[in-house]
Structure formats: structure tokens, C-alpha cells
Design a protein around this motif. Structure first.
Motif, PDB file in Angstrom:
ATOM      1  N   CYS A  23      40.938  17.898 -35.385  1.00  0.00           N
ATOM      2  CA  CYS A  23      41.164  17.982 -33.951  1.00  0.00           C
ATOM      3  C   CYS A  23      42.650  18.167 -33.697  1.00  0.00           C
ATOM      4  CB  CYS A  23      40.668  16.727 -33.242  1.00  0.00           C
ATOM      5  SG  CYS A  23      40.781  16.927 -31.439  1.00  0.00           S
ATOM      6  N   PHE A  25      43.993  17.329 -30.698  1.00  0.00           N
ATOM      7  CA  PHE A  25      44.422  16.295 -29.753  1.00  0.00           C
ATOM      8  C   PHE A  25      44.619  14.962 -30.490  1.00  0.00           C
ATOM      9  CE2 PHE A  25      43.095  17.764 -25.212  1.00  0.00           C
ATOM     10  CZ  PHE A  25      43.698  18.985 -25.419  1.00  0.00           C
ATOM     11  N   CYS A  27      43.851  11.664 -28.992  1.00  0.00           N
ATOM     12  CA  CYS A  27      43.401  10.695 -27.989  1.00  0.00           C
ATOM     13  C   CYS A  27      43.655   9.278 -28.493  1.00  0.00           C
ATOM     14  CB  CYS A  27      41.933  10.919 -27.665  1.00  0.00           C
ATOM     15  SG  CYS A  27      41.666  12.561 -26.957  1.00  0.00           S
ATOM     16  N   TYR A  29      42.282   6.489 -28.250  1.00  0.00           N
ATOM     17  CA  TYR A  29      41.187   5.658 -28.772  1.00  0.00           C
ATOM     18  C   TYR A  29      40.479   6.315 -29.951  1.00  0.00           C
ATOM     19  CZ  TYR A  29      39.003   8.969 -25.628  1.00  0.00           C
ATOM     20  OH  TYR A  29      38.649  10.124 -25.010  1.00  0.00           O
ATOM     21  N   CYS A  30      40.912   7.524 -30.309  1.00  0.00           N
ATOM     22  CA  CYS A  30      40.179   8.264 -31.342  1.00  0.00           C
ATOM     23  C   CYS A  30      41.094   8.625 -32.512  1.00  0.00           C
ATOM     24  CB  CYS A  30      39.557   9.508 -30.716  1.00  0.00           C
ATOM     25  SG  CYS A  30      38.530  10.479 -31.829  1.00  0.00           S
ATOM     26  N   LEU A  31      42.126   9.417 -32.240  1.00  0.00           N
ATOM     27  CA  LEU A  31      43.049   9.817 -33.306  1.00  0.00           C
ATOM     28  C   LEU A  31      44.485   9.551 -32.846  1.00  0.00           C
ATOM     29  CD1 LEU A  31      41.510  13.288 -34.354  1.00  0.00           C
ATOM     30  CD2 LEU A  31      41.346  11.125 -35.593  1.00  0.00           C
ATOM     31  N   GLY A  69      35.267  15.796 -34.110  1.00  0.00           N
ATOM     32  CA  GLY A  69      36.385  16.706 -34.147  1.00  0.00           C
ATOM     33  C   GLY A  69      36.364  17.678 -32.954  1.00  0.00           C
ATOM     34  N   ASN A  98      37.247  19.318 -26.236  1.00  0.00           N
ATOM     35  CA  ASN A  98      38.383  18.820 -25.447  1.00  0.00           C
ATOM     36  C   ASN A  98      38.839  19.880 -24.447  1.00  0.00           C
ATOM     37  OD1 ASN A  98      40.023  20.653 -26.886  1.00  0.00           O
ATOM     38  ND2 ASN A  98      40.734  19.083 -28.320  1.00  0.00           N
ATOM     39  N   ALA A 322      35.977  11.192 -34.362  1.00  0.00           N
ATOM     40  CA  ALA A 322      36.234  12.574 -34.766  1.00  0.00           C
ATOM     41  C   ALA A 322      35.678  12.839 -36.156  1.00  0.00           C
ATOM     42  CB  ALA A 322      37.737  12.854 -34.756  1.00  0.00           C
TER      43      ALA A 322
HETATM   44 FE1  SF4 Z   1      40.159  13.404 -28.496  1.00  0.00          FE
HETATM   45 FE2  SF4 Z   1      37.802  14.566 -29.084  1.00  0.00          FE
HETATM   46 FE3  SF4 Z   1      39.955  15.016 -30.567  1.00  0.00          FE
HETATM   47 FE4  SF4 Z   1      38.843  12.608 -30.663  1.00  0.00          FE
HETATM   48  S1  SF4 Z   1      37.911  14.482 -31.341  1.00  0.00           S
HETATM   49  S2  SF4 Z   1      41.046  13.082 -30.542  1.00  0.00           S
HETATM   50  S3  SF4 Z   1      38.132  12.410 -28.545  1.00  0.00           S
HETATM   51  S4  SF4 Z   1      39.714  15.561 -28.396  1.00  0.00           S
END
Ligand code: SF4
Ligand code: SAM
Length: 326
Positions: A23, A25, A27, A29-31, A69, A98, A322
Motif C-alpha cells: 500500500c 498510504f 493509515c 491504524y493500519c500501516l 493492501g 484508498n 493490509a
Molecule cells: Fe490505509 Fe488501506 Fe493502505 Fe491500510 S491498506 S494503509 S487502510 S489505504
């Protein structure tokens, strides 16, 4: 072929297929530290995906979500979508994204058979969006959503993870968006993963509190429709769009479970929070191995637990969503 059922009488028709674990991004709470490559083998090819979905569709899976992802990081995402939509028995193909490439890809995705999109938007404030995702891309993402609405996708949904003292003050603003815009805004309760215990403790907001705020603002729960996921749906007179709440910690969340997950490398996960997975990839190499693949899935479903045991504190082996498609 008989539908796939588990030991608790649940039948399954919804496949969440991760097609890319990477990914762009970050985020929170995720990465939060960005994507770190852990996989050594390549993601499933279009041919492997075609075989996989053909077998699942033969067992009654009519709904497939492409996720990650970030699925649109794949250069061949439109070919992937076309192969999935063409599998006999598949009636609905949707994409979670995203949104950063959505404006450009939307016409081709629609042409390939994707009928609905879920786009993550955690803030409608550009600066906060950047803080939450690491990217100053809110206008780009909103342009992608507008393009999908203009093109006439069957459903355009916006996923929002509300975090305590971060973006929870935006609930009303997101709901207001649905007054003139025919989209569905869905609030997802933050889920704990193996590596984010502290963050979860600080930022988790109970879905029940959100529902109370929505009801106070005049939103009423609507009846569920066949094929609905676990979201509780809400509407309000005068609004063209609707709202939803996904409350994974609710007591009955698992009783309506109708989904299985397959990772971008072809590993079957029986639950987002499972502590094990099994590879399906050896059976995806050629069409003549597909009967064995079906037998493998039918055997493995017997191991699905009755609950994710989240309220009891189980978090499974997932470091972030992800990894295997949230
Ligand atoms: Fe954000 Fe989706 Fe990437 Fe996780 S997989 S960091 S939620 S955009
Ligand atoms: N990258 C795409 C996206 O963000 O929509 C698809 C993959 S992402 C893992 C799918 C969904 O999972 C997103 O809506 C994201 O907000 C959500 N998600 C990720 N981590 C989560 C967590 N810990 N708790 C709740 N939802 C989470």
C-alpha cells in the motif's frame, strides 16, 4: 455443487480476495510506518485468480470483493477485475480502495464488471486526512468518488474509521454529505491487531456510542437485504444517501458470517482474526487441479470457529489488515 457450509450451519457466498498486500498510504491504524515488504513470492497472477474464483463461484460464492493492501497498485487491476467478473456464477464484484487512482481507473473498472466501490476516507478535512494517511490526497480521492457517482456505479460506499479525539468530531459532517450525495457512509469500529494494543486503547470508540449519536440526529435503522455484509444500515428522511455502522465487537457479529478471505499469495483465511491460514496456491497452477482445490476448501471449512473471540481479547496473528485484506 452443494453450497459451502460450516459446522455451525453458516453458508458462505462472499469472497474477500486480497490482490495486493502493498500500500502507498500509511493509515495510522493500519500501516503507521508504511508498507514493509515481507512476502517473497509474487501476488497471484490473473490466471491463478481466475481459477480460484471459478472454484469458489462453483460452491455458491456470488459476491467477490477485491481488496488489499491497495489493489489499484497492481498495474493489471482491470484485467483482474474482468477475470473475476467473468467467472460463471459471480454476480457482484466490488473493490475496496484508498481511492488515489480511482478517478483515472473508474471507467475501465466499470467496463470490466466492477459494480460497486468502497473508498476509505477518514477525514473530510485536508490537513487531517494527510495526518491520518501520510498523503495530501483528499481532493484526488474525492474526485474519484465523484467520478464513480457520475458513471453510475450501483453502489459507492465510503469507509470511515472513527478514532477517539482524532476524527470522531466529524461524524455529523460525514452524515451531512449524504444529504445531497447518493452514497453510503459506513463507520467502522476500530479493531485491535496483534501490534497495536496501545493505539487501540487510546483511540477505540464503541460503535454503540456512534449509533446513539445517529439516532439522536434522526437516523433510523433499516431492514437488511440479501447479500448485505455485517453493516447495520441507517437512513434519514431528506437524505439521498445512507449510513452504516460496522460493529465487529457486537455480540452477534459472527452468527451472520458469510465470508471467507484469500490473501494476495493465495492463502485461505477462515476469519480476519484467525490464528492460522492454509495455502491454496499449489492447486492454482492448472485447470486440471481445480477439483482438488475444491476438496481442500471443503475440508478446511470444518475448522472455522464459531466466533472471532474479539470481546474475549483474542486478536489473532494479524499485524495489520493490509496483510490480508481488511
Ligand atoms: Fe490505509 Fe488501506 Fe493502505 Fe491500510 S491498506 S494503509 S487502510 S489505504
Ligand atoms: N487500501 C484499501 C482501503 O483502505 O480501503 C483496502 C484495504 S483496507 C485494509 C480495507 C479497510 O480496512 C479500510 O476501510 C480500512 O479503513 C479498514 N481497516 C484497516 N485497519 C483497520 C483496523 N485496525 N480497524 C478497523 N478497520 C480497519
Amino acid at each position: 455443487m452443494p453450497a459451502l457450509a460450516d459446522n455451525f450451519g453458516r453458508t458462505f457466498h462472499y469472497l474477500r480476495l486480497s490482490v495486493e498486500d502493498a500500500c502507498n498510504f500509511r493509515c495510522v491504524y493500519c500501516l503507521p510506518n508504511g508498507y514493509e515488504k515481507r512476502e517473497t513470492e509474487p501476488p497471484l497472477s490473473v490466471d491463478e485468480i481466475r481459477r480460484l474464483v471459478t472454484v469458489f463461484a462453483g460452491m455458491g460464492f456470488w459476491k467477490v470483493r477485491l481488496t488489499g493492501g491497495e489493489p489499484t497498485l497492481r498495474r493489471d487491476i482491470v484485467d483482474v477485475a474482468r477475470a473475476v467478473a467473468a467467472a460463471p456464477g459471480v454476480r457482484r464484484v466490488s473493490l475496496s480502495t484508498n481511492g488515489y487512482r480511482l478517478a483515472e481507473l473508474a471507467p475501465d473498472l466499470l467496463g470490466a464488471g466492477v459494480r460497486s466501490v468502497n473508498v476509505s476516507v477518514d477525514s473530510l478535512d485536508p490537513a487531517r486526512f494527510q495526518e491520518l494517511t501520510g498523503h495530501d490526497k483528499l481532493p484526488t480521492v474525492l474526485a474519484g468518488i465523484d467520478r464513480c457517482l457520475a458513471l453510475g456505479f450501483d453502489a459507492v460506499k465510503v469507509n470511515v474509521v472513527l478514532l477517539r479525539d482524532v476524527n470522531d468530531g466529524e461524524l455529523e459532517r460525514f452524515l451531512e454529505w449524504t444529504r445531497e450525495t447518493p452514497l453510503s457512509v459506513r463507520f467502522i469500529e476500530l479493531m485491535q491487531t496483534k501490534t497495536d494494543g496501545d493505539f487501540f486503547t487510546r483511540r477505540h470508540l464503541k460503535a454503540s456510542g456512534l449509533v446513539e449519536r445517529m439516532v439522536e440526529a434522526g437516523w433510523a435503522e433499516t431492514a437488511r437485504e440479501p447479500g448485505d455484509g455485517p453493516a447495520r444500515r441507517f437512513s434519514k428522511p431528506g437524505h439521498r444517501g445512507e449510513a452504516g455502522v460496522i460493529a465487529p465487537y457486537a455480540a452477534d457479529f459472527c452468527s451472520s458470517c458469510n465470508r471467507l478471505r484469500v490473501t494476495s499469495r493465495g492463502r485461505l483465511r477462515l476469519c480476519l482474526f484467525a490464528e492460522s491460514e492454509t495455502t491454496l496456491r499449489p492447486w492454482l497452477a492448472s485447470d486440471d487441479r481445480l477439483p482438488e482445490l475444491e476438496a481442500k476448501i471443503r475440508e478446511w471449512i470444518g475448522r472455522k470457529d464459531v466466533s472471532h473471540y474479539l470481546p474475549e481479547g483474542r486478536v489473532g496473528d494479524v499485524r495489520n489488515f493490509a496483510m490480508m485484506g481488511g
